[in-house]
Every structure is written in C-alpha cells, then in structure tokens.
Write an enzyme that holds these catalytic residues in place. Structure first.
Site, PDB file in Angstrom:
ATOM      1  N   HIS A  76       0.882  -1.169   0.000  1.00 47.45           N
ATOM      2  CA  HIS A  76       0.000   0.000   0.000  1.00 47.45           C
ATOM      3  C   HIS A  76       0.914   1.211   0.000  1.00 47.45           C
ATOM      4  O   HIS A  76       1.886   1.267   0.766  1.00 47.45           O
ATOM      5  CB  HIS A  76      -0.905   0.018   1.230  1.00 47.45           C
TER       6      HIS A  76
ATOM      7  N   CYS B 183      -4.578   2.018  -4.586  1.00 51.28           N
ATOM      8  CA  CYS B 183      -3.735   3.107  -4.084  1.00 51.28           C
ATOM      9  C   CYS B 183      -2.485   3.296  -4.909  1.00 51.28           C
ATOM     10  O   CYS B 183      -2.008   4.413  -5.098  1.00 51.28           O
ATOM     11  CB  CYS B 183      -3.354   2.845  -2.636  1.00 51.28           C
TER      12      CYS B 183
END
Length: 654
Positions: free
Chosen positions: A32, A100
């Site tokens: 992430h 993301c």
C-alpha cells in the site's frame, strides 16, 4: 518542496514468509503506498484521502522513498488531486486493477515526472500470473476490502489541504500497475470512442452553479455574531428567530424555519438566524437590544433595513412572510431571461474537445525518424495506443517531462511540413486531463510555447497551412479538459505566465476566426465557446442580474474586444468564403456558421447594456447581416439566425 513515497506492507510480513510455499514465487510484501507532500499524506481507498503523515490505520510505513522535489505550487497540486477524485471513487476501487498504487503513480508522475518503484507496480501482474492468483482473484479482492477501506481511517487525523478540501473517505491499497485519471470527452465536436469512457471533464463552475448549496440556520448567541451575519446579508435579506428552550410553541416553528433556510440556497448571502435567549446572558442582551418581549418572535431585514416583525408560532404566516422576503431580495432579472432562447438559457456543462485519434503509424511517418525514434515519443505512442485499447483509466502516463525536453530541443529543426504531425500528437495526448494539466503547470509552459505560434515575433496565424491551423486550434480546445487549466485561465489570469498563455490562446482564436478556411473558423469559434462558457455560467448562476459585477469591480465577457471584433467580422464575411470557388462543401460552411453564432450568442446572452460588444454589433451592422443570411436558401434553416439575430440582437438589444 520534497515529495516522498510512504510504502506499507498490508500483510505485516506474512507475504515474505509464506508466499513462496503458497504461490511458487517470492513476494516480499503486499504494498500500500501514499504520496507525502507539504506535510499531507495523500492516498486512495474509499476515495482520495488527506491525512497527517503516519496517522493512518496502516501504522508506520515499512519504508520511505524520496522521489525528488517539485516546484509546483500547493494550490496547483491540490487542484490536480481534486481532478483525480473524479476517477478514484470508492466504487472504482479494485485490489488488482485500480487501487492506491495507481493513484500514487499518477500523482508521482505529475509532481516529479518519476514512477514509483517497479516492484510495486508489477506486483499484480506477477501474482495473477500464478495459478493460485487466477483462482483466488475475486475472493482476495473482496476479503481485502475490509483492510484497504477500513472504517477507522475516517476518524484518523485529517490534514487540511491548501484549498481546505478534505475527502470523506477511507484508506486504500494494494497490488497494482500504474493507472490514470479522469477521462476527456466533449460536446458536439468530440469524436469520442468507447475506449475513452470515464469521468467527463466539465467547467469548474458548472457543478457549483447547478447544485445550489442549500442554506442553513445560523445558531448564534452574541451581538457580534448577529452583526456579522446581518452585514453579510446587507445586499440580500435576513431573518432573526428569537426562541427559548422553555417555549413549547417555538418547537412548532422549527421544521418550517429549517425548510425556509434550505429554500434560501438560491440566495447565497441570505441569512436565517436563530437565537435561543435562554442559552446565555449574551443572548438575552441581543433580545433586549431588539426589545423582544415574547417568543417566538421573528424580525426580517431587506437590503440592510428592518422590514417586518411579528410574534407567534404560525407556520403558514412564517412561510408567507419569509417567501415574500425572498422574492423581494431577488436581484432584478436581465431582459434576456424572458426571451425565447433555449440554446443559451442553460449552463454550459462541458467544453468542446477534439478527441479523435489519428492513424499513429502514418503520423510517425510524417514526423520522421529524427523525432519519432526517441524513447519519449515511443512511450507517448504506447500510452495513446493503450488508452485507445483499454480506456483512459487503464493507461499509465508516460514520462512527459522527458517528452517535453525532447520536443523543445528538436522541434525548431524539424521540416516545416512535419510540424502539424507533432502538434497533432500533442493534441491527441492532451485529451487526457492529466496531460493537459501537465502542459498547464509546466515551467514557462515549455511544450505549449514550443508548438504554439510566436505571435510576439510578428507571426500571422492565418498564413499557416490549414493542417497546422486545425491541429493548433484543436490543441488549444483540448487544454480545457483540465480543471487546472481552467482555474489558471479564469481565476488566476493576473499571473504573468498565465496572462501570457491566455493572450496566446485569444490571439489564436482571433486570427483563426479570420482564416480563409471555413473549418478553421469553426474551430476558432469552438475555442471562444470554451473561453466564454465560464462567464456565461456565472451569469446564469447569478440569474444574470442587471448590473452584476465581478469581484474586481468589472463586468466583462471574459474575452478581449479584439477577439469579439474578429468574431463579428468572421460572421459578416462568411458569405464571401461560401461563394469562393475553392470553398468547402455547403455542409461544412453551415456548420461553421452554427459554431460562430453559438459563440456570439453565448457572449451576448446576459451581457450588460454598457458592454462594448453591443456597440461593436451596431457598428458592424451584425443584425442586418444575419437578416440577409436568413433570406438565403443556403442559410435559412439555421435556427440560431433567429435566436441571435431576432431575439438577442433584436428584442434583447440595448
């Protein structure tokens, strides 16, 4: 300003430990990522988030990568992030295809022209290449959402952006190849395809205009707050509702008062105030100032003066009195609001864009190897092909910084006959709002300065070949796909670099309007349409009130007098082009007339009586010229001849 990439491991080390046994390949982490800039951590989950760095539910990053520095102003970065919010919505999240890492890739390319690490962007492809990856794809996407879009991110500490815009979303994540932002479409002249589907670029004041923010009740207790609110409403209206916690009849009036506050949304400076005189001594002092002897009591103000006062909880009386107040506070309507002008009595939602992709192989042949063999050009071509095949949301941006440097160094030495092909390549790319945003924020507008005519050197655009005229005007129109470009053009035109760019675009339009080629005139009219649409929407939003002014005290069309004069001359001389032996087909000339009248009508609609455009129309006898055109069988079917000639210049003229 420094730009950093925060890298997190969603698996908390489990991927490194068990991936080899489960998948047959080594996966070091389930990534992430977030971009940190100006003490704000930007990331994607249930929308785009802005948090204080390190305060998200993912905890501390496993690593921090310095991506470099950017000279872009904070406002410009925030505008770009807002444009990405059109694509990075909660519903669009996908663990493997839209997450993301796609978002950070886009933002990193915009800020520093650099990709995030390849091991992050290539992870989805690596994982999905395994049998277990294909088998568990759907289940993993669903199960990981509880982590990547966790609810506790909502309560994390928000970092206010420069524009005080904080998204109400959550966190993001996961595996992914680079991915882009909003898509570009257009109005009539956009030749869009399914591959270009996506968020539609709109004028930045369109949504604000059509979605009037509903008013609300201002609960106050002090005299200073009341004075401030009344001062804000001095050009509109205000109501003060004196109530008390110990007054049962007051509660009957609460729903009606809230309803009226919502209705006041179309009057931005109207104020509905509520004062609970039992709340504090200061509230009692306000009641004493207005000699309040009972609750509920209502006092209304119009244009800064007390209008009426009454007591009692009568919802019907309250509605009647306040709605009458709203009507009296409405600014006087412009005469054009009562004309039959369906084409112009509306908001202009979308800019006119030219999104057709040319045959790229033929385009490169025309450019020549000197230019097209460079890696940055090949990367740009690959991006455009990917955009056509997969859609804009699945097309990663190339290194635009590298392309710009190559373009500026080689363009002057290219054969003049190849210039149109290079400009067309830039035009094609600029349909993507991310590309046009880059062109807008590039230092000294390097790419645009290279390909646009050098007017300061005395260049006459009408002498250029038709193919150069057409792609240059189309490129200027496609810049409007970017809300950043619109913001700079309409709201920051006082800045020197933006002022120069606006001057170049207006000169392009003015000289294009006088081109011997009818199609060039049509494209120049489309450019004026885009330039004038912002001001048109402002007039519609303000109910085109008589004598309304901008914040700087002026009341103009948003385009120069030279440009409007060129538009009028283009219309009055169009019949000469139509009768020329080398003129284009009649359908093309009719389309040109429609485009010119559309641009003129939009500038005329709602224009005040002292606007120079009216004087120019009278001096150039435009109304009579349109009457003459309307009598010709070639033109009489054009409906805008009536709307502009008979309604606007006839009944609506001053």
């Amino acid at each position: 300003m420094d730009v950093q990439l925060y890298v997190y491991d969603l698996s908390q080390g489990m991927a490194r430990q068990f991936s080899q046994a489960l998948t047959g390949i080594q996966i070091d982490a389930i990534y992430h990522t977030a971009i940190v800039f100006n003490s704000v951590e930007y990331f994607f989950g249930q929308g785009v988030h802005r948090k204080i760095p390190g305060s998200t539910h993912h905890g501390r990053p496993m690593s921090v990568v310095d991506l470099g520095k950017t000279e872009l102003p904070v406002d410009v970065v925030e505008e770009y992030v807002e444009s990405l919010e059109q694509v990075y919505t909660p519903e669009s999240y996908d663990l493997f295809l839209h997450n993301c890492n796609n978002f950070t890739q886009d933002l990193a390319m915009f800020l520093v022209g650099k990709s995030i690490p390849e091991e992050i962007t290539s992870l989805p492809e690596t994982f999905l290449s395994t049998p277990i990856g294909q088998m568990l794809r759907t289940q993993l996407d669903q199960s990981m959402r509880t982590m990547t879009q966790a609810p506790d991110a909502m309560s994390g500490r928000n970092a206010n952006g420069q524009r005080s815009h904080v998204s109400t979303s959550t966190s993001a994540s996961s595996l992914s190849p680079p991915k882009p932002a909003p898509n570009a479409i257009a109005s009539k002249r956009t030749n869009s395809t399914n591959s270009n589907k996506g968020a539609e670029p709109k004028f930045i004041n369109h949504q604000l205009a059509i979605v009037s923010s509903p008013g609300h009740v201002y609960n106050t207790t002090t005299a200073s707050e009341v004075d401030s609110l009344l001062s804000t409403a001095r050009d509109s209206c205000a109501v003060i509702f004196f109530t008390s916690a110990t007054c049962p009849p007051c509660k009957i009036a609460y729903p009606t008062y809230d309803e009226l506050a919502s209705e006041a949304g179309h009057l931005p400076t109207a104020r509905l105030i509520k004062i609970d005189i039992s709340a504090s001594h200061s509230a009692q002092s306000v009641a004493q100032r207005y000699l309040i002897r009972a609750t509920p009591t209502f006092i209304t103000f119009l244009k800064g003066q007390k209008q009426d006062e009454w007591s009692g909880a009568n919802p019907a009386q309250l509605r009647g009195n306040v709605r009458l107040l709203f009507q009296m506070a409405q600014p006087p309507q412009h005469p054009h609001a009562n004309l039959k002008l369906p084409t112009f009595q509306r908001y202009i939602e979308r800019p006119t864009l030219y999104s057709r992709t040319p045959p790229l192989d033929k385009l490169l042949t025309k450019v020549g190897d000197q230019f097209s063999s460079h890696p940055s050009v090949q990367d740009l071509i690959s991006y455009i092909k990917s955009r056509e095949a997969k859609g804009m949301q699945d097309a990663p941006l190339p290194d635009l910084h590298n392309f710009s440097a190559h373009l500026s160094s080689t363009f002057p030495s290219l054969p003049p006959d190849s210039h149109f092909a290079v400009i067309d390549l830039v035009r094609t790319a600029a349909v993507d709002p991310r590309v046009s945003s880059f062109l807008t924020t590039e230092p000294s507008h390097n790419t645009l300065t290279t390909v646009f005519p050098k007017f300061e050197s005395g260049v006459n655009f009408t002498d250029a070949k038709y193919n150069v005229q057409s792609v240059t005007l189309q490129l200027a129109c496609n810049l409007f796909s970017s809300t950043i470009f619109q913001e700079q053009l309409f709201r920051h035109s006082e800045e020197q670099s933006t002022s120069n760019l606006r001057g170049t675009i207006e000169t392009l339009a003015a000289q294009g309007l006088l081109s011997p080629h009818a199609n060039s005139r049509s494209m120049a009219a489309a450019l004026i349409y885009n330039i004038g649409a912002y001001n048109h929407n402002e007039r519609i939003h303000g109910a085109i009130s008589v004598g309304s002014e901008k914040e700087d005290g002026t009341n103009n069309l948003g385009v120069s007098d030279d440009l409007t004069a060129a538009l009028l001359e283009s219309i009055t001389s169009l019949s000469e082009i139509a009768s020329h032996p080398a003129s284009p087909s009649s359908s093309n000339v009719q389309e040109t007339l429609h485009a010119l009248l559309l641009a003129l009508g939009m500038l005329l609609y709602g224009a005040p009586a002292d606007e120079m455009l009216w004087d120019l129309c009278r001096a150039m006898d435009v109304r009579e010229a349109l009457k003459t055109l309307a009598k010709d069988s070639q033109w009489k079917a054009e409906p805008l001849l009536r709307e502009v000639g008979e309604e606007l210049l006839g009944k609506g003229g001053f």
